[in-house]
Design a protein around this motif. Structure first.
Motif, mmCIF file in Angstrom:
data_model
loop_
_atom_site.group_PDB
_atom_site.id
_atom_site.type_symbol
_atom_site.label_atom_id
_atom_site.label_comp_id
_atom_site.label_asym_id
_atom_site.label_seq_id
_atom_site.Cartn_x
_atom_site.Cartn_y
_atom_site.Cartn_z
ATOM 1 N N MET A 147 -6.113 -2.597 2.981
ATOM 2 C CA MET A 147 -6.164 -2.149 1.602
ATOM 3 C C MET A 147 -4.902 -2.621 0.892
ATOM 4 S SD MET A 147 -7.780 -0.779 -0.751
ATOM 5 C CE MET A 147 -7.553 0.028 -2.316
ATOM 6 N N GLY A 148 -4.964 -2.716 -0.420
ATOM 7 C CA GLY A 148 -3.803 -3.058 -1.223
ATOM 8 C C GLY A 148 -3.956 -2.414 -2.589
ATOM 9 N N ILE A 149 -2.854 -2.235 -3.268
ATOM 10 C CA ILE A 149 -2.897 -1.635 -4.608
ATOM 11 C C ILE A 149 -2.739 -2.753 -5.638
ATOM 12 C CG2 ILE A 149 -1.849 0.038 -6.167
ATOM 13 C CD1 ILE A 149 -3.194 1.220 -3.638
ATOM 14 N N ASN B 287 0.829 -1.193 0.000
ATOM 15 C CA ASN B 287 0.000 0.000 0.000
ATOM 16 C C ASN B 287 0.865 1.246 0.000
ATOM 17 O OD1 ASN B 287 -2.375 1.689 0.348
ATOM 18 N ND2 ASN B 287 -3.328 -0.237 0.957
ATOM 19 N N SER C 248 -7.747 1.097 -7.619
ATOM 20 C CA SER C 248 -7.861 0.247 -6.433
ATOM 21 C C SER C 248 -8.829 0.852 -5.427
ATOM 22 C CB SER C 248 -6.476 0.054 -5.796
ATOM 23 O OG SER C 248 -5.597 -0.564 -6.704
ATOM 24 N N LEU D 198 -4.885 2.064 6.214
ATOM 25 C CA LEU D 198 -4.334 1.594 4.936
ATOM 26 C C LEU D 198 -3.366 0.445 5.141
ATOM 27 C CD1 LEU D 198 -3.368 4.800 2.918
ATOM 28 C CD2 LEU D 198 -5.408 3.405 2.701
#
Length: 519
Positions: free
Chosen positions: A172-174, A70, A122, A168
């Protein structure tokens, strides 16, 4: 048929003598590489998903954070640092706009360079209600994500909300622009090959056995990882997990049994350590909308009947730090007066029970987790059951796998549930997620107090520690007044590993940090 000793002492004795080598299942042997260095680590629970936006279990985050990264991260010491961003964001004076400059040397596992378009894609996917991301509620104050140039992205918030930056790091992740439509959510859940930027590339998932990753040869942090293959085993039973380590079949385990921890870390070839987690707490989700927890005096009676100090010292051998409020006693925001209101006091417990609708006693089901998660909650549950019996409350223990128990809590189907709850370490997280509406665990308590909600919203806009301490102190005082959730204490993470490993450090934010370990 594989025959395994069921007695803990017999099993450990056999393991220490090397007698278990022949008992190991063939599946582990299949997990070994034919060449190169392999790091094999062990978790006590089976993951539900690897997808970071739907993750509910910090054990499984070890898997997700091997593949996905992230904009920012917590390092193993709990320090917030840039990850895919070059630096921490520039924040506007009104605290509603965050601007990130991105690293220009990051590629996805499919070879595509990461850009601001991927970051926008994302977050747009996460925020779309149609995609039903489990962690969406933490980020709904993000109103717009704008690509300023290929390596610069800007976030606009509806109101000041500092905690989102910390969230984050966990939820969450990209992933590449277009990848969700191309592959579908099941791909991210169970076989996310090519869609991350992390140090490990997804390789194989054998259910109820292991998940493996190979080294990302193009990882932007040059020189990492130090292994060629990572194998993550899932072994729920304490003695089996320990035996695999003692016989050298695995390199590192999480959640070693507390009663054995100090002895095991001095055994030949083995070492270990523990550290306080950033915000892991042993919580009792008390459903305020169901009897007998619909009575505040009953909830306070339960809290005051629990001897947290003895649980910390005698049940978990120092791996649980007692606290009766949603804040660790070592934290700068801890309110000692609020803690005193709900702390162990058997006479007060009896008096509160007498004031409740259930003055002659009551009975409830306590859901507990079958497999350990940092700590084995079954041990504490038995102790709590005995303590509540002393004031006339009968507790029926119900054991469920993590995936079942957490869904009970999310849907509010339980009366009470005891579980270790990991947070990103941001002080407001437990209070927001469990004690305010429209969050993933709102129904675990059913609590909704406008004064509490407004105080928390005001805290989100503060950055000065003195003002934050005042706000968090008030929130703990409200939690002490209403007792909407049971808090037993804050947990320490512990690992045991083979001495041949180098640079092992117990992670304060996850259960294991495999990225920098040298095999």
């Amino acid at each position: 048929m594989l025959t395994v000793p069921t007695n803990r002492r017999a099993f450990l004795a056999a393991a220490a003598g090397g007698a278990l080598g022949g008992l190991l299942p063939a599946s582990l042997l299949h997990a070994q590489p034919t060449s190169g260095k392999t790091l094999t680590i062990v978790l006590p629970s089976n993951p539900i998903t690897i997808d970071p936006i739907n993750q509910l279990n910090h054990d499984a985050m070890v898997l997700g954070q091997t593949v996905f990264e992230n904009l920012v991260e917590y390092d193993v010491d709990g320090v917030l640092k840039p990850q895919l961003a070059k630096a921490l964001p520039v924040i506007s004076a009104d605290k509603k706009t965050y601007t990130f400059d991105l690293r220009d040397d990051v590629t996805f596992h499919n070879g595509k360079k990461m850009t601001a378009e991927d970051v926008k894609y994302s977050f747009d996917y996460l925020l779309d209600p149609a995609n039903k991301a489990a962690r969406r509620s933490l980020f709904t104050r993000i109103t717009k994500v704008t690509v300023l140039d290929p390596l610069k992205v800007q976030f606009e918030l509806s109101e000041p909300y500092g905690p989102w930056l910390y969230f984050l790091t966990k939820y969450m992740g990209i992933y590449p622009a277009g990848s969700r439509k191309e592959h579908g959510d099941d791909y991210f859940k169970s076989r996310p090959a090519g869609v991350g930027t992390g140090f490990g590339v997804f390789e194989e998932w054998k259910p109820n056995d292991y998940i493996s990753f190979r080294k990302n040869p193009n990882y932007w942090r040059k020189g990492l990882p130090h292994w060629d293959r990572l194998v993550v085993k899932m072994i729920p039973e304490d003695a089996t997990r320990v035996a695999y380590l003692l016989t050298g079949q695995v390199d590192l385990i999480s959640a070693p049994p507390p009663r054995e921890f100090n002895r095991l870390k001095t055994m030949p070839g083995v070492t270990g350590a523990s550290r306080p987690t950033l915000g892991g707490a042993l919580l009792m989700y008390t459903n305020n909308l169901k009897a007998p927890f619909d009575d505040v005096n009953f909830r306070k009676a339960v809290s005051c009947a629990i001897d947290r100090k003895t649980i910390g010292e005698k049940v978990y051998y120092g791996l649980l730090e007692p606290s009766a409020v949603p804040a660790p006693s070592r934290g700068w925001w801890f309110n000692a007066e609020a803690d005193k209101e709900l702390a162990f006091d058997i006479d007060k417990a009896k008096a509160m029970l007498a004031k409740s609708k259930y003055a002659t006693g009551a009975e409830f089901d306590l859901s507990i987790q079958a497999e350990p998660y940092l700590l084995d909650t079954k041990d504490a549950a038995i102790f709590v059951q005995a303590q509540l019996a002393k004031i006339g409350i009968k507790v029926n223990l119900k054991v469920y796998e993590f995936s079942v128990l957490i869904q009970q809590a999310i849907r509010g189907e339980h009366q009470a549930a005891l579980q270790v709850f990991m947070s990103p370490g941001e002080p407001s997280y437990i209070m927001q997620v469990c004690l305010t509406p429209e969050q993933v665990l709102s129904k675990s308590t059913g609590y909704n107090n406008p004064e509490f909600n407004q105080t928390l919203a005001a805290a989100f806009a503060e950055t000065e520690e003195a003002k934050l301490k005042e706000a968090y102190g008030k929130l703990q005082a409200l939690a002490a007044r209403d007792a909407p959730i049971g808090v037993l204490g804050y947990v320490h993470a512990s690992n045991l590993w083979r001495q041949a490993l180098q640079d092992v450090k117990v992670n304060q934010g996850l259960t294991i940090a495999p990225g920098e370990i040298k095999v």
